[in-house]
Design a protein around this motif. Structure first.
Motif, short mmCIF file in Angstrom:
data_model
loop_
_atom_site.label_atom_id
_atom_site.label_comp_id
_atom_site.label_asym_id
_atom_site.label_seq_id
_atom_site.Cartn_x
_atom_site.Cartn_y
_atom_site.Cartn_z
N ALA A 43 36.00 29.61 75.83
CA ALA A 43 36.72 28.35 75.66
C ALA A 43 37.65 28.10 76.85
O ALA A 43 37.71 26.98 77.38
CB ALA A 43 37.52 28.37 74.36
N ILE A 44 38.36 29.12 77.30
CA ILE A 44 39.26 28.98 78.44
C ILE A 44 38.46 28.65 79.70
O ILE A 44 38.84 27.76 80.48
CB ILE A 44 40.12 30.26 78.63
CG1 ILE A 44 41.10 30.39 77.47
CG2 ILE A 44 40.84 30.25 79.97
CD1 ILE A 44 41.78 31.75 77.38
N PHE A 45 37.35 29.37 79.91
CA PHE A 45 36.51 29.12 81.09
C PHE A 45 36.03 27.67 81.12
O PHE A 45 36.12 27.00 82.15
CB PHE A 45 35.32 30.09 81.11
CG PHE A 45 34.31 29.73 82.16
CD1 PHE A 45 34.54 30.06 83.49
CD2 PHE A 45 33.15 29.05 81.83
CE1 PHE A 45 33.62 29.72 84.47
CE2 PHE A 45 32.23 28.71 82.80
CZ PHE A 45 32.46 29.04 84.13
N PHE A 46 35.48 27.19 80.02
CA PHE A 46 34.94 25.83 80.01
C PHE A 46 36.05 24.78 80.09
O PHE A 46 35.85 23.70 80.66
CB PHE A 46 34.04 25.60 78.80
CG PHE A 46 32.71 26.29 78.94
CD1 PHE A 46 31.82 25.89 79.92
CD2 PHE A 46 32.37 27.33 78.11
CE1 PHE A 46 30.59 26.51 80.06
CE2 PHE A 46 31.14 27.97 78.25
CZ PHE A 46 30.25 27.56 79.23
N PHE A 47 37.23 25.08 79.57
CA PHE A 47 38.36 24.17 79.71
C PHE A 47 38.75 24.02 81.18
O PHE A 47 38.91 22.91 81.69
CB PHE A 47 39.55 24.67 78.88
CG PHE A 47 40.77 23.82 79.02
CD1 PHE A 47 40.84 22.58 78.40
CD2 PHE A 47 41.85 24.26 79.75
CE1 PHE A 47 41.97 21.79 78.53
CE2 PHE A 47 42.98 23.47 79.89
CZ PHE A 47 43.04 22.23 79.27
N VAL A 48 38.86 25.16 81.88
CA VAL A 48 39.22 25.13 83.30
C VAL A 48 38.11 24.47 84.12
O VAL A 48 38.39 23.65 85.02
CB VAL A 48 39.51 26.56 83.81
CG1 VAL A 48 39.66 26.60 85.33
CG2 VAL A 48 40.76 27.12 83.15
N ALA A 49 36.84 24.79 83.82
CA ALA A 49 35.73 24.17 84.55
C ALA A 49 35.74 22.66 84.35
O ALA A 49 35.50 21.90 85.29
CB ALA A 49 34.41 24.76 84.08
N ASP A 50 36.05 22.21 83.13
CA ASP A 50 36.12 20.78 82.86
C ASP A 50 37.24 20.12 83.65
O ASP A 50 37.06 19.03 84.20
CB ASP A 50 36.31 20.55 81.36
CG ASP A 50 36.30 19.09 80.98
OD1 ASP A 50 35.34 18.38 81.38
OD2 ASP A 50 37.24 18.64 80.28
N LEU A 51 38.40 20.78 83.72
CA LEU A 51 39.51 20.22 84.50
C LEU A 51 39.15 20.10 85.98
O LEU A 51 39.45 19.09 86.62
CB LEU A 51 40.76 21.09 84.34
CG LEU A 51 41.49 21.01 83.02
CD1 LEU A 51 42.66 21.98 83.00
CD2 LEU A 51 41.98 19.59 82.76
N VAL A 52 38.50 21.14 86.51
CA VAL A 52 38.11 21.12 87.93
C VAL A 52 37.10 20.00 88.19
O VAL A 52 37.24 19.23 89.14
CB VAL A 52 37.54 22.49 88.35
CG1 VAL A 52 36.90 22.41 89.73
CG2 VAL A 52 38.63 23.55 88.32
#
Length: 65
Positions: A43-52
């Motif tokens: 969840a954290i990985f995909f949240f950060v990837a989405d922000l980027v």
């Protein structure tokens, strides 16, 4: 297809179930905790990837600044 009467079928099911190696309570708890940890990391990985990606697309759409 061979037909088996219900009583024989249930006996065979019980025999096969007895062969199963069931996990202990400790193994089940550890596996459950590991699943929750991995879900949190994902969840954290995909949240950060989405922000980027959102920032990159916004940068491109706004012409660089």
């Amino acid at each position: 297809m061979a037909k088996t009467n219900p009583f024989t079928f249930l006996q065979q099911v019980r025999q096969e179930t007895a062969k199963v190696s069931w996990p202990t309570r400790k193994e089940t708890v550890i596996s459950t905790i590991m699943v929750f940890v991995m879900v949190a990391f994902a969840a954290i990985f995909f949240f950060v990837a989405d922000l980027v990606l959102q920032s990159a697309v916004g940068f491109i759409m706004n012409g660089g600044l």
